[in-house]
Scaffold this motif. Structure first.
Motif, PDB file in Angstrom:
ATOM      1  N   TYR A 138     -28.399 -43.715  -1.248  1.00  0.00           N
ATOM      2  CA  TYR A 138     -29.702 -43.132  -0.890  1.00  0.00           C
ATOM      3  C   TYR A 138     -30.559 -44.156  -0.139  1.00  0.00           C
ATOM      4  CZ  TYR A 138     -28.922 -39.045  -3.954  1.00  0.00           C
ATOM      5  OH  TYR A 138     -28.434 -37.903  -4.542  1.00  0.00           O
ATOM      6  N   LYS A 139     -30.501 -45.411  -0.567  1.00  0.00           N
ATOM      7  CA  LYS A 139     -31.255 -46.474   0.110  1.00  0.00           C
ATOM      8  C   LYS A 139     -30.761 -46.631   1.555  1.00  0.00           C
ATOM      9  CE  LYS A 139     -34.001 -50.139   0.219  1.00  0.00           C
ATOM     10  NZ  LYS A 139     -35.428 -50.106   0.146  1.00  0.00           N
ATOM     11  N   ALA A 140     -29.449 -46.577   1.747  1.00  0.00           N
ATOM     12  CA  ALA A 140     -28.881 -46.687   3.099  1.00  0.00           C
ATOM     13  C   ALA A 140     -29.382 -45.552   3.988  1.00  0.00           C
ATOM     14  CB  ALA A 140     -27.358 -46.675   3.041  1.00  0.00           C
ATOM     15  N   VAL A 141     -29.410 -44.337   3.453  1.00  0.00           N
ATOM     16  CA  VAL A 141     -29.860 -43.172   4.228  1.00  0.00           C
ATOM     17  C   VAL A 141     -31.364 -43.254   4.485  1.00  0.00           C
ATOM     18  CG1 VAL A 141     -30.062 -40.647   4.245  1.00  0.00           C
ATOM     19  CG2 VAL A 141     -27.975 -41.718   3.411  1.00  0.00           C
ATOM     20  N   THR A 142     -32.111 -43.802   3.538  1.00  0.00           N
ATOM     21  CA  THR A 142     -33.556 -43.978   3.729  1.00  0.00           C
ATOM     22  C   THR A 142     -33.816 -44.934   4.892  1.00  0.00           C
ATOM     23  OG1 THR A 142     -33.978 -43.582   1.387  1.00  0.00           O
ATOM     24  CG2 THR A 142     -35.694 -44.729   2.607  1.00  0.00           C
ATOM     25  N   LEU A 143     -33.000 -45.967   5.003  1.00  0.00           N
ATOM     26  CA  LEU A 143     -33.167 -46.935   6.086  1.00  0.00           C
ATOM     27  C   LEU A 143     -32.713 -46.378   7.435  1.00  0.00           C
ATOM     28  CD1 LEU A 143     -32.009 -50.174   4.242  1.00  0.00           C
ATOM     29  CD2 LEU A 143     -34.337 -49.587   4.947  1.00  0.00           C
ATOM     30  N   ASN A 144     -31.735 -45.472   7.424  1.00  0.00           N
ATOM     31  CA  ASN A 144     -31.262 -44.860   8.664  1.00  0.00           C
ATOM     32  C   ASN A 144     -30.827 -43.426   8.369  1.00  0.00           C
ATOM     33  OD1 ASN A 144     -30.003 -43.995  10.978  1.00  0.00           O
ATOM     34  ND2 ASN A 144     -28.825 -45.872  11.285  1.00  0.00           N
ATOM     35  N   HIS A 145     -31.687 -42.477   8.726  1.00  0.00           N
ATOM     36  CA  HIS A 145     -31.424 -41.056   8.443  1.00  0.00           C
ATOM     37  C   HIS A 145     -30.224 -40.507   9.214  1.00  0.00           C
ATOM     38  CE1 HIS A 145     -35.104 -40.737   6.156  1.00  0.00           C
ATOM     39  NE2 HIS A 145     -35.754 -41.303   7.144  1.00  0.00           N
ATOM     40  N   GLU A 146     -29.770 -41.211  10.232  1.00  0.00           N
ATOM     41  CA  GLU A 146     -28.649 -40.756  11.050  1.00  0.00           C
ATOM     42  C   GLU A 146     -27.331 -41.446  10.686  1.00  0.00           C
ATOM     43  OE1 GLU A 146     -28.311 -38.266  13.242  1.00  0.00           O
ATOM     44  OE2 GLU A 146     -30.312 -37.686  12.602  1.00  0.00           O
ATOM     45  N   TYR A 147     -27.288 -42.079   9.533  1.00  0.00           N
ATOM     46  CA  TYR A 147     -26.089 -42.789   9.086  1.00  0.00           C
ATOM     47  C   TYR A 147     -25.285 -41.852   8.186  1.00  0.00           C
ATOM     48  CZ  TYR A 147     -23.412 -46.921   7.492  1.00  0.00           C
ATOM     49  OH  TYR A 147     -22.430 -47.830   7.207  1.00  0.00           O
ATOM     50  N   GLY A 148     -24.211 -41.293   8.731  1.00  0.00           N
ATOM     51  CA  GLY A 148     -23.450 -40.267   8.037  1.00  0.00           C
ATOM     52  C   GLY A 148     -22.526 -40.756   6.945  1.00  0.00           C
ATOM     53  N   ASN A 149     -22.047 -41.990   7.030  1.00  0.00           N
ATOM     54  CA  ASN A 149     -21.089 -42.484   6.028  1.00  0.00           C
ATOM     55  C   ASN A 149     -21.651 -42.432   4.607  1.00  0.00           C
ATOM     56  OD1 ASN A 149     -19.924 -42.993   8.506  1.00  0.00           O
ATOM     57  ND2 ASN A 149     -19.120 -44.980   7.923  1.00  0.00           N
ATOM     58  N   PRO A 150     -22.875 -42.932   4.365  1.00  0.00           N
ATOM     59  CA  PRO A 150     -23.379 -42.826   2.994  1.00  0.00           C
ATOM     60  C   PRO A 150     -23.661 -41.375   2.582  1.00  0.00           C
ATOM     61  CG  PRO A 150     -25.016 -43.875   4.410  1.00  0.00           C
ATOM     62  CD  PRO A 150     -23.760 -43.726   5.208  1.00  0.00           C
ATOM     63  N   CYS A 151     -24.009 -40.519   3.546  1.00  0.00           N
ATOM     64  CA  CYS A 151     -24.212 -39.097   3.217  1.00  0.00           C
ATOM     65  C   CYS A 151     -22.918 -38.495   2.685  1.00  0.00           C
ATOM     66  CB  CYS A 151     -24.685 -38.321   4.448  1.00  0.00           C
ATOM     67  SG  CYS A 151     -26.297 -38.814   5.062  1.00  0.00           S
ATOM     68  N   ASN A 152     -21.801 -38.824   3.335  1.00  0.00           N
ATOM     69  CA  ASN A 152     -20.504 -38.354   2.866  1.00  0.00           C
ATOM     70  C   ASN A 152     -20.236 -38.855   1.449  1.00  0.00           C
ATOM     71  OD1 ASN A 152     -17.694 -37.220   3.329  1.00  0.00           O
ATOM     72  ND2 ASN A 152     -17.253 -39.358   2.852  1.00  0.00           N
ATOM     73  N   GLU A 153     -20.489 -40.132   1.220  1.00  0.00           N
ATOM     74  CA  GLU A 153     -20.226 -40.709  -0.104  1.00  0.00           C
ATOM     75  C   GLU A 153     -21.126 -40.099  -1.179  1.00  0.00           C
ATOM     76  OE1 GLU A 153     -17.625 -42.589  -0.871  1.00  0.00           O
ATOM     77  OE2 GLU A 153     -17.036 -42.517   1.234  1.00  0.00           O
ATOM     78  N   ILE A 154     -22.368 -39.803  -0.823  1.00  0.00           N
ATOM     79  CA  ILE A 154     -23.268 -39.115  -1.768  1.00  0.00           C
ATOM     80  C   ILE A 154     -22.642 -37.777  -2.145  1.00  0.00           C
ATOM     81  CG2 ILE A 154     -25.500 -37.941  -2.014  1.00  0.00           C
ATOM     82  CD1 ILE A 154     -26.674 -40.216  -0.193  1.00  0.00           C
ATOM     83  N   GLY A 155     -22.155 -37.054  -1.144  1.00  0.00           N
ATOM     84  CA  GLY A 155     -21.515 -35.769  -1.405  1.00  0.00           C
ATOM     85  C   GLY A 155     -20.318 -35.893  -2.323  1.00  0.00           C
ATOM     86  N   VAL A 156     -19.504 -36.909  -2.107  1.00  0.00           N
ATOM     87  CA  VAL A 156     -18.306 -37.113  -2.931  1.00  0.00           C
ATOM     88  C   VAL A 156     -18.696 -37.424  -4.374  1.00  0.00           C
ATOM     89  CG1 VAL A 156     -16.313 -38.638  -3.302  1.00  0.00           C
ATOM     90  CG2 VAL A 156     -16.831 -37.785  -1.002  1.00  0.00           C
ATOM     91  N   VAL A 157     -19.667 -38.307  -4.556  1.00  0.00           N
ATOM     92  CA  VAL A 157     -20.090 -38.660  -5.916  1.00  0.00           C
ATOM     93  C   VAL A 157     -20.703 -37.445  -6.614  1.00  0.00           C
ATOM     94  CG1 VAL A 157     -21.657 -40.091  -7.298  1.00  0.00           C
ATOM     95  CG2 VAL A 157     -20.377 -41.120  -5.411  1.00  0.00           C
ATOM     96  N   LEU A 158     -21.537 -36.706  -5.912  1.00  0.00           N
ATOM     97  CA  LEU A 158     -22.146 -35.510  -6.517  1.00  0.00           C
ATOM     98  C   LEU A 158     -21.079 -34.489  -6.897  1.00  0.00           C
ATOM     99  CD1 LEU A 158     -25.307 -35.103  -4.258  1.00  0.00           C
ATOM    100  CD2 LEU A 158     -25.248 -35.852  -6.654  1.00  0.00           C
ATOM    101  N   LEU A 159     -20.068 -34.362  -6.066  1.00  0.00           N
ATOM    102  CA  LEU A 159     -18.953 -33.463  -6.379  1.00  0.00           C
ATOM    103  C   LEU A 159     -18.259 -33.917  -7.653  1.00  0.00           C
ATOM    104  CD1 LEU A 159     -17.429 -31.008  -5.330  1.00  0.00           C
ATOM    105  CD2 LEU A 159     -16.017 -32.536  -3.978  1.00  0.00           C
ATOM    106  N   ARG A 160     -18.042 -35.220  -7.768  1.00  0.00           N
ATOM    107  CA  ARG A 160     -17.426 -35.801  -8.972  1.00  0.00           C
ATOM    108  C   ARG A 160     -18.270 -35.517 -10.217  1.00  0.00           C
ATOM    109  NH1 ARG A 160     -16.371 -41.334  -6.980  1.00  0.00           N
ATOM    110  NH2 ARG A 160     -14.481 -40.763  -5.929  1.00  0.00           N
TER     111      ARG A 160
END
Length: 163
Positions: free
Chosen positions: A63-85
């Motif tokens: 979330y901190k990574a996305v806060t620093l750069n809203h266009e950074y897709g890699n952490p968004c993907n990882e957030i999705g994976v963790v939430l799925l888990r």
């Protein structure tokens, strides 16, 4: 320290991460982040935390990574994976879809594959196949995607048809 020294410290952390030396990777990333808030630094910290099963901490870093750069897709993907888990499918789909829309995403095919996996779990084969198709358009040599494609096709062919 110059900006180049920071980047080389982050590169060193990434190298340790790739070789599986998580303790050294974490040390380098945390040292780097003490001096500079950097989206890629937080992304790698999240990956390290995730590898240790510290999902809440990993989410915080992503979330901190996305806060620093809203266009950074890699952490968004990882957030999705963790939430799925964690069983938070609806939240996961939001982050996975955000990931594929982000300008900066060096693994967009993985985000599409993760969306396909989610829709397969939801028994939505047609949506799953759409996302798999997008993933395979980006990366032709993607054995996991091809395997899932074949599984979904086989499952849909096994349904009885009415005459």
């Amino acid at each position: 320290m110059s900006s180049n020294a920071f980047i080389s410290q982050l590169d060193l952390a990434k190298q340790f991460f790739r070789t599986g030396d998580m303790d050294r990777a974490e040390f380098q990333v945390r040292s780097f982040l003490e001096v500079e808030d950097h989206e890629e630094g937080y992304f790698y910290l999240g990956l390290i935390q995730n590898s240790h099963g510290k999902w809440d901490e990993a989410l915080t870093s992503y979330y901190k990574a996305v806060t620093l750069n809203h266009e950074y897709g890699n952490p968004c993907n990882e957030i999705g994976v963790v939430l799925l888990r964690l069983g938070k499918d609806k939240e996961a789909v939001y982050w996975l879809k955000k990931s594929v829309r982000c300008e900066l995403n060096d693994a967009r095919h993985i985000s599409y594959f993760n969306l396909a996996t989610l829709y397969k779990l939801w028994n939505r084969p047609e949506r799953s196949l759409q996302y798999l198709h997008k993933a395979m358009e980006i990366k032709k040599d993607f054995p996991e995607a091809w395997k899932m494609w074949e599984e979904i096709q086989a499952d849909s062919n096994s349904f009885p048809t009415s005459n």
